[in-house]
Design a protein around this motif. Structure first.
Motif, PDB file in Angstrom:
ATOM      1  N   THR A 131      12.044  22.720  -3.655  1.00 28.68           N
ATOM      2  CA  THR A 131      12.794  23.428  -2.735  1.00 28.68           C
ATOM      3  C   THR A 131      13.902  22.433  -2.164  1.00 28.68           C
ATOM      4  N   SER A 136      15.090  27.206  -4.874  1.00 22.02           N
ATOM      5  CA  SER A 136      13.756  26.765  -4.900  1.00 22.02           C
ATOM      6  C   SER A 136      13.200  26.976  -6.601  1.00 22.02           C
ATOM      7  N   SER A 158      12.547  30.800 -10.417  1.00 19.35           N
ATOM      8  CA  SER A 158      13.578  29.939  -9.733  1.00 19.35           C
ATOM      9  C   SER A 158      13.961  31.201  -8.784  1.00 19.35           C
ATOM     10  N   LYS A 176      15.266  25.348   3.607  1.00 16.75           N
ATOM     11  CA  LYS A 176      14.124  24.842   2.503  1.00 16.75           C
ATOM     12  C   LYS A 176      13.020  25.569   2.459  1.00 16.75           C
ATOM     13  N   ASP A 177      12.474  25.845   3.572  1.00 18.65           N
ATOM     14  CA  ASP A 177      11.243  26.637   3.643  1.00 18.65           C
ATOM     15  C   ASP A 177      11.555  28.109   3.248  1.00 18.65           C
ATOM     16  N   TYR A 179      13.600  29.380   1.221  1.00 17.46           N
ATOM     17  CA  TYR A 179      13.993  29.329  -0.434  1.00 17.46           C
ATOM     18  C   TYR A 179      12.412  29.294  -0.976  1.00 17.46           C
ATOM     19  N   ALA A 180      11.573  28.342  -0.426  1.00 18.40           N
ATOM     20  CA  ALA A 180      10.496  28.219  -0.882  1.00 18.40           C
ATOM     21  C   ALA A 180       9.404  29.210  -0.836  1.00 18.40           C
TER      22      ALA A 180
END
Length: 211
Positions: A131, A136, A158, A176-177, A179-180
C-alpha cells in the motif's frame, strides 16, 4: 461522467423551480456500500471518504461489479491463466470533485518474487499486500470454487487513483491504510464470488500491520 456533468449544467442554467447544482448532485449519488455490486464493506466505505473526502459517490454501472469481473477472470484462467480487466471505477458525485478510483483484477500466473518499490508498505495479507499514498495492491492464491485445474490462480486486486495525485502533507499512514482497506474489501469479495477455499486465506477484516 461527462453526460452527468452536462446534465447538471443544464439543470443549473434553467430558471424556475428546478434543483440547484448541489441538490442535483446529491440526488444522483449513492452510499459507498451500494457501489460496485456491494463489494464495498462498511470499513471500506469509511476508507473511501478518507481518500476522496466524500461520503457519497456516483452510482456504478450495471456491469461494474465483482460478479461480472469474476466471470471474466474465470474465463481467462481457463484459457491461459493470465489476463486482466476492470472491476469498477468509483467517482465522487458530479459537480463536486474529479476524483476517480480504478479497481482492477489481474491473473499474474505465479507467486510474487520481485522486491516492491520503495514507496510501498508491505502488509501481512494474502500472498502479497502493498500500500502507498496513491493506491494499494493485494495478491492472493485461489483454489477450487469456480476455477478449473489443479494449480491455484494468483489474483491481483489493485486500487489506484486517477490523474496525478500528490504526496499528502499530513498523515500519509492514514491514506495508506485507507487504500489497503479498499483493496482488502474487493479482494475478499472476489474470493467469495469465486468460491476460493477458505476465502483464499484472507482475513475477515483488513490487517493493516506492516510486515
Amino acid at each position: 461522467m461527462t453526460a452527468a456533468v452536462a446534465l447538471l449544467g443544464g439543470a443549473v442554467g434553467c430558471s424556475g423551480g428546478g434543483e440547484s447544482g448541489d441538490d442535483a448532485a446529491k440526488a444522483a449519488s449513492v452510499a459507498p456500500q451500494k457501489l460496485c455490486g456491494g463489494a464495498v464493506s462498511t470499513e471500506a466505505g469509511k476508507a473511501l471518504e478518507v481518500i476522496t473526502g466524500s461520503a457519497t459517490f456516483e452510482e456504478s454501472g450495471k456491469t461494474s461489479t465483482v460478479a461480472y469481473a469474476a466471470d471474466e477472470l474465470r474465463d481467462g484462467f481457463a484459457s491461459s491463466a493470465t489476463g486482466d480487466g476492470d472491476i469498477c471505477r468509483i467517482y465522487t458525485p458530479a459537480g463536486t470533485t474529479d476524483d476517480e478510483l480504478r479497481v482492477t483484477w489481474e491473473l499474474s500466473g505465479s507467486s510474487p518474487t520481485d522486491d516492491p518499490a520503495s514507496k510501498f508498505t508491505v502488509l501481512n495479507m494474502g500472498e502479497r499486500a502493498l500500500t502507498a499514498t496513491d493506491g494499494s495492491f493485494l495478491r492472493f492464491a485461489c483454489r477450487g470454487g469456480k476455477l478449473t485445474g489443479t494449480e491455484p490462480a494468483h489474483i491481483d486486486i489493485s486500487v489506484s487513483r486517477g490523474g496525478m495525485p500528490t504526496e499528502p502533507e499530513e498523515n500519509p499512514d492514514a491514506l495508506k491504510d485507507a487504500y489497503a482497506t479498499v483493496a482488502h474489501s474487493f479482494s475478499l469479495a472476489m474470493a467469495k464470488e469465486l468460491g476460493c477455499e477458505n476465502n483464499a486465506g484472507l482475513p475477515a477484516t483488513p490487517d493493516l500491520t506492516p510486515k
